[in-house]
Motif scaffolding. Structure first.
Motif, PDB file in Angstrom:
ATOM      1  N   GLU A 203       0.808  -1.215   0.000  1.00 18.97           N
ATOM      2  CA  GLU A 203       0.000   0.000   0.000  1.00 18.97           C
ATOM      3  C   GLU A 203       0.845   1.270   0.000  1.00 18.97           C
ATOM      4  O   GLU A 203       0.382   2.326  -0.422  1.00 18.97           O
ATOM      5  N   ASP A 204       2.096   1.188   0.502  1.00 19.83           N
ATOM      6  CA  ASP A 204       2.942   2.370   0.588  1.00 19.83           C
ATOM      7  C   ASP A 204       3.927   2.465  -0.566  1.00 19.83           C
ATOM      8  O   ASP A 204       4.898   3.239  -0.508  1.00 19.83           O
ATOM      9  N   ALA A 205       3.717   1.705  -1.637  1.00 17.39           N
ATOM     10  CA  ALA A 205       4.641   1.721  -2.768  1.00 17.39           C
ATOM     11  C   ALA A 205       4.602   3.081  -3.467  1.00 17.39           C
ATOM     12  O   ALA A 205       3.515   3.591  -3.770  1.00 17.39           O
ATOM     13  N   PRO A 206       5.767   3.696  -3.726  1.00 15.38           N
ATOM     14  CA  PRO A 206       5.784   4.976  -4.447  1.00 15.38           C
ATOM     15  C   PRO A 206       5.179   4.823  -5.840  1.00 15.38           C
ATOM     16  O   PRO A 206       5.438   3.856  -6.546  1.00 15.38           O
ATOM     17  N   GLY A 207       4.356   5.791  -6.217  1.00 16.71           N
ATOM     18  CA  GLY A 207       3.711   5.755  -7.523  1.00 16.71           C
ATOM     19  C   GLY A 207       2.344   5.118  -7.532  1.00 16.71           C
ATOM     20  O   GLY A 207       1.668   5.119  -8.565  1.00 16.71           O
ATOM     21  N   LEU A 208       1.911   4.569  -6.397  1.00 15.81           N
ATOM     22  CA  LEU A 208       0.584   3.948  -6.303  1.00 15.81           C
ATOM     23  C   LEU A 208      -0.438   4.991  -5.862  1.00 15.81           C
ATOM     24  O   LEU A 208      -0.274   5.629  -4.816  1.00 15.81           O
ATOM     25  N   VAL A 209      -1.471   5.161  -6.656  1.00 18.14           N
ATOM     26  CA  VAL A 209      -2.541   6.121  -6.356  1.00 18.14           C
ATOM     27  C   VAL A 209      -3.855   5.361  -6.305  1.00 18.14           C
ATOM     28  O   VAL A 209      -4.200   4.648  -7.255  1.00 18.14           O
ATOM     29  N   ARG A 210      -4.601   5.530  -5.206  1.00 13.24           N
ATOM     30  CA  ARG A 210      -5.861   4.797  -5.039  1.00 13.24           C
ATOM     31  C   ARG A 210      -6.973   5.762  -4.651  1.00 13.24           C
ATOM     32  O   ARG A 210      -6.787   6.643  -3.814  1.00 13.24           O
ATOM     33  N   THR A 211      -8.136   5.578  -5.251  1.00 10.56           N
ATOM     34  CA  THR A 211      -9.309   6.382  -4.923  1.00 10.56           C
ATOM     35  C   THR A 211     -10.521   5.474  -4.809  1.00 10.56           C
ATOM     36  O   THR A 211     -10.633   4.485  -5.545  1.00 10.56           O
ATOM     37  N   ARG A 212     -11.405   5.797  -3.900  1.00 10.97           N
ATOM     38  CA  ARG A 212     -12.631   5.013  -3.740  1.00 10.97           C
ATOM     39  C   ARG A 212     -13.649   5.446  -4.785  1.00 10.97           C
ATOM     40  O   ARG A 212     -13.838   6.637  -5.033  1.00 10.97           O
ATOM     41  N   GLN A 213     -14.334   4.470  -5.369  1.00 10.32           N
ATOM     42  CA  GLN A 213     -15.331   4.753  -6.393  1.00 10.32           C
ATOM     43  C   GLN A 213     -16.735   4.698  -5.814  1.00 10.32           C
ATOM     44  O   GLN A 213     -17.005   4.012  -4.820  1.00 10.32           O
ATOM     45  N   THR A 214     -17.630   5.435  -6.451  1.00 11.09           N
ATOM     46  CA  THR A 214     -19.039   5.357  -6.087  1.00 11.09           C
ATOM     47  C   THR A 214     -19.624   4.080  -6.677  1.00 11.09           C
ATOM     48  O   THR A 214     -19.442   3.789  -7.864  1.00 11.09           O
ATOM     49  N   THR A 215     -20.320   3.309  -5.855  1.00  8.71           N
ATOM     50  CA  THR A 215     -20.843   2.022  -6.289  1.00  8.71           C
ATOM     51  C   THR A 215     -22.336   1.935  -6.009  1.00  8.71           C
ATOM     52  O   THR A 215     -22.860   2.621  -5.131  1.00  8.71           O
ATOM     53  N   LEU A 216     -22.997   1.075  -6.760  1.00 11.98           N
ATOM     54  CA  LEU A 216     -24.416   0.829  -6.527  1.00 11.98           C
ATOM     55  C   LEU A 216     -24.627   0.186  -5.160  1.00 11.98           C
ATOM     56  O   LEU A 216     -25.497   0.598  -4.387  1.00 11.98           O
ATOM     57  N   ASP A 217     -23.819  -0.818  -4.852  1.00 11.27           N
ATOM     58  CA  ASP A 217     -23.917  -1.522  -3.571  1.00 11.27           C
ATOM     59  C   ASP A 217     -22.780  -1.050  -2.674  1.00 11.27           C
ATOM     60  O   ASP A 217     -21.626  -1.440  -2.856  1.00 11.27           O
ATOM     61  N   GLU A 218     -23.098  -0.221  -1.707  1.00 13.64           N
ATOM     62  CA  GLU A 218     -22.064   0.328  -0.824  1.00 13.64           C
ATOM     63  C   GLU A 218     -21.454  -0.730   0.085  1.00 13.64           C
ATOM     64  O   GLU A 218     -20.366  -0.519   0.623  1.00 13.64           O
ATOM     65  N   THR A 219     -22.137  -1.849   0.270  1.00 11.17           N
ATOM     66  CA  THR A 219     -21.586  -2.884   1.135  1.00 11.17           C
ATOM     67  C   THR A 219     -20.460  -3.654   0.457  1.00 11.17           C
ATOM     68  O   THR A 219     -19.800  -4.478   1.101  1.00 11.17           O
ATOM     69  N   ARG A 220     -20.236  -3.423  -0.831  1.00 10.86           N
ATOM     70  CA  ARG A 220     -19.083  -3.976  -1.547  1.00 10.86           C
ATOM     71  C   ARG A 220     -18.268  -2.806  -2.084  1.00 10.86           C
ATOM     72  O   ARG A 220     -18.326  -2.481  -3.276  1.00 10.86           O
ATOM     73  N   PRO A 221     -17.500  -2.130  -1.245  1.00 14.21           N
ATOM     74  CA  PRO A 221     -16.740  -0.957  -1.707  1.00 14.21           C
ATOM     75  C   PRO A 221     -15.695  -1.341  -2.744  1.00 14.21           C
ATOM     76  O   PRO A 221     -15.092  -2.412  -2.690  1.00 14.21           O
TER      77      PRO A 221
END
Length: 412
Positions: A203-221
């Protein structure tokens, strides 16, 4: 085959239902999915400490419980009942089997104990909306079909100074925004030696970018992952590993788990609907007393029970996972839709609890289906629609005449 549950399995289910009943009401679920992680971290660690839930199917030598995969399937019926938002699917069902099958001895020793303890979570990242194909649920998972085929798209890997670097983007990754470890399917070898390999990215690797997406089912992020020349570690010690075979085996186990989850959700949606129609009155009597309503509920009960039987069978024989998943997803979709209808006007409000089950049904079919493709692939694998051999002496059985040479005149 003895399909009866053991005392240990019954105890796991009872304890899990008791814990989730106290901590996973509809309001608690809605609050958990709106946190940054998308789940209740405290509850996740409690399930890991008390029940060893993420390590149920992990061997004892790696710190797991050492139970069979069927125990995880049965436990997931309870998590599906309350629509538990947790890293269980991404970590224990998708990532752990791949690390176990492909990882070196050193990688298994380093990764499996924290994964089984719940302190480390993982996510499987495959290019685009191709998770069902990568897991061989809806078709052949040959790399060219879903992993970019050596051309543009997906994630590309290149060897640099004895290591590996990844570049690309992956969307719709289950728990991809919060997982501590990513298993990334990347294409390498170009067109000449085209192949897909799995890589470990921290998760701390340089160059890795992560964003949460909007989903129909919020219980499966889900999350979007961008890899900008990210350093990665090859999962396994060889570039000739059977990645497609490992993904297909993981898919069979995942299908059984998902079928059990869907059955649990369908059963709970039906139970809540039965409770509601016994209380709601119309024309001076409970609407559940009307014959038309009884018939609809009876049909739903039969469908849910049939799906439950298929899911239990798949727990002992994962080869049947695809068909069980198709039946369970169909049962959940129909049951959730009828639940909204039978709740009347209040059921059509987007905030009503019935919509949690409806969203789960729709989102799971988008991620792992659709149902008709699950069934079609299972039929193809079983050879149900293979062309029949022509009867001896029939025109179809006669060999086709050889074509005339180009320099020979043919009479017209």
């Amino acid at each position: 085959m003895d399909a009866a549950f053991t005392a240990e399995q019954d105890e796991i289910r009872r304890t899990l239902r008791e814990i989730l009943g106290k901590r996973c009401g509809p309001d608690e679920v809605k609050a958990a999915v709106r946190t940054d992680a998308g789940h209740d971290r405290e509850l996740w660690l409690q399930l890991a400490r008390q029940l060893g839930l993420p390590g149920i199917a992990v061997a004892e030598e790696y710190g797991g419980v050492g139970c069979a995969a069927a125990d995880l399937v049965l436990a997931c019926e309870e998590t599906g009942r309350v629509l538990l938002p947790s890293p269980l699917l991404a970590t224990a069902v998708l990532a752990v089997p791949l690390v176990t099958a492909l990882g070196t001895g050193e990688q298994r020793s380093a990764l499996l104990p924290p994964l089984a303890a719940g302190g480390l979570t993982a996510a499987l990242a495959v290019p685009g909306p191709a998770l069902a194909t990568a897991l061989a649920l809806t078709g052949d998972n040959a790399p060219g079909e879903w992993a970019g085929g050596g051309r543009a798209g997906g994630v590309q890997a290149r060897a640099v100074d004895g290591g590996w670097r990844l570049y690309g983007e992956v969307a719709q990754v289950l728990d991809g925004h919060s997982a501590s470890l990513l298993l990334v399917a990347a294409h390498t070898g170009g067109f000449a030696r085209s192949r897909t390999l799995l890589f470990l990215v921290r998760e701390d690797a340089p160059g890795l970018v992560r964003t949460r997406q909007t989903t129909l089912d919020e219980t499966r992020p889900q999350g979007r992952i961008q890899l900008r020349d990210v350093e990665a570690e090859l999962l396994g010690g060889s570039e000739d590993a059977d990645v497609a075979g490992a993904l297909a085996a993981t898919g069979r186990g995942a299908a059984a788990v998902l079928a059990a989850e869907a059955v649990g959700a369908a059963g709970q949606a039906l139970a809540r609907t039965v409770e509601y129609v016994q209380q709601r009155e119309q024309f001076g009597r409970a609407i559940g007393s009307f014959q038309a309503v009884k018939h609809r509920l009876a049909d739903l009960y039969v469908q849910v029970q049939a799906a439950r039987s298929a899911a239990y069978y798949a727990a002992w024989d994962p080869q049947q996972g695809g068909l069980a998943l198709a039946q369970a997803l169909e049962a959940l979709r129909i049951t959730a839709g009828e639940a909204i209808q039978l709740h009347g006007g209040i059921g059509f409000t987007w905030e009503h609890d019935a919509h949690l089950y409806f969203k789960r049904a729709a989102a799971d079919e988008l991620l792992f289906g659709p149902v008709h493709r699950l069934r079609a692939h299972a039929a193809d694998a079983a050879g149900l629609f293979a062309p029949a051999a022509p009867a001896p002496g029939s025109p179809a059985a006669a060999p086709a005449p050889a074509p005339a040479p180009l320099n020979e005149k043919v009479a017209v």
